[in-house]
Design a protein around this motif. Structure first.
Motif, mmCIF file in Angstrom:
data_model
loop_
_atom_site.group_PDB
_atom_site.id
_atom_site.type_symbol
_atom_site.label_atom_id
_atom_site.label_comp_id
_atom_site.label_asym_id
_atom_site.label_seq_id
_atom_site.Cartn_x
_atom_site.Cartn_y
_atom_site.Cartn_z
ATOM 1 N N THR A 1 9.889 33.486 12.422
ATOM 2 C CA THR A 1 10.148 34.345 13.572
ATOM 3 C C THR A 1 9.292 33.929 14.757
ATOM 4 N N THR B 1 10.700 30.732 16.216
ATOM 5 C CA THR B 1 11.956 30.915 16.937
ATOM 6 C C THR B 1 11.792 31.737 18.204
ATOM 7 N N PHE B 2 11.173 32.916 18.086
ATOM 8 C CA PHE B 2 11.154 33.844 19.209
ATOM 9 C C PHE B 2 9.960 33.672 20.133
ATOM 10 N N TYR C 1 9.899 42.980 20.773
ATOM 11 C CA TYR C 1 9.318 42.210 19.685
ATOM 12 C C TYR C 1 8.896 43.066 18.489
#
Length: 79
Positions: free
Chosen positions: A13, A16-17, A69
């Motif tokens: 995560t 990716t983010f 988030y």
């Protein structure tokens, strides 16, 4: 809970983010901050963690968008 139960997923995560170049290091640092600020999940507790990501090589992370988030549904489950 995913941060603690599935470190591999948490690192994916971050990669990716948050466009992490070193997800293992970023995971460890974020986990430390999140552990200190586990409850309550508010802008005041989450913005510093995201600001640290932003300031340490992740300019795409906008600390002011903290709710994007953070999944804070677990807080309601604890009540």
């Amino acid at each position: 809970m995913a941060w603690w139960s599935d470190p591999t997923d948490a690192q994916a995560t971050l990669k990716t983010f948050a466009n992490s170049q070193n997800p293992a290091v970023d995971y460890a640092g974020t986990l430390t901050v999140m552990t200190k600020t586990l409850e309550p999940v508010t802008a005041a507790t989450q913005i510093p963690a995201l600001q640290a990501l932003h300031d340490n090589g992740h300019p795409d992370v906008n600390p002011q968008d903290w709710a994007k988030y953070v999944d804070n549904t677990y807080v309601n489950q604890l009540k």
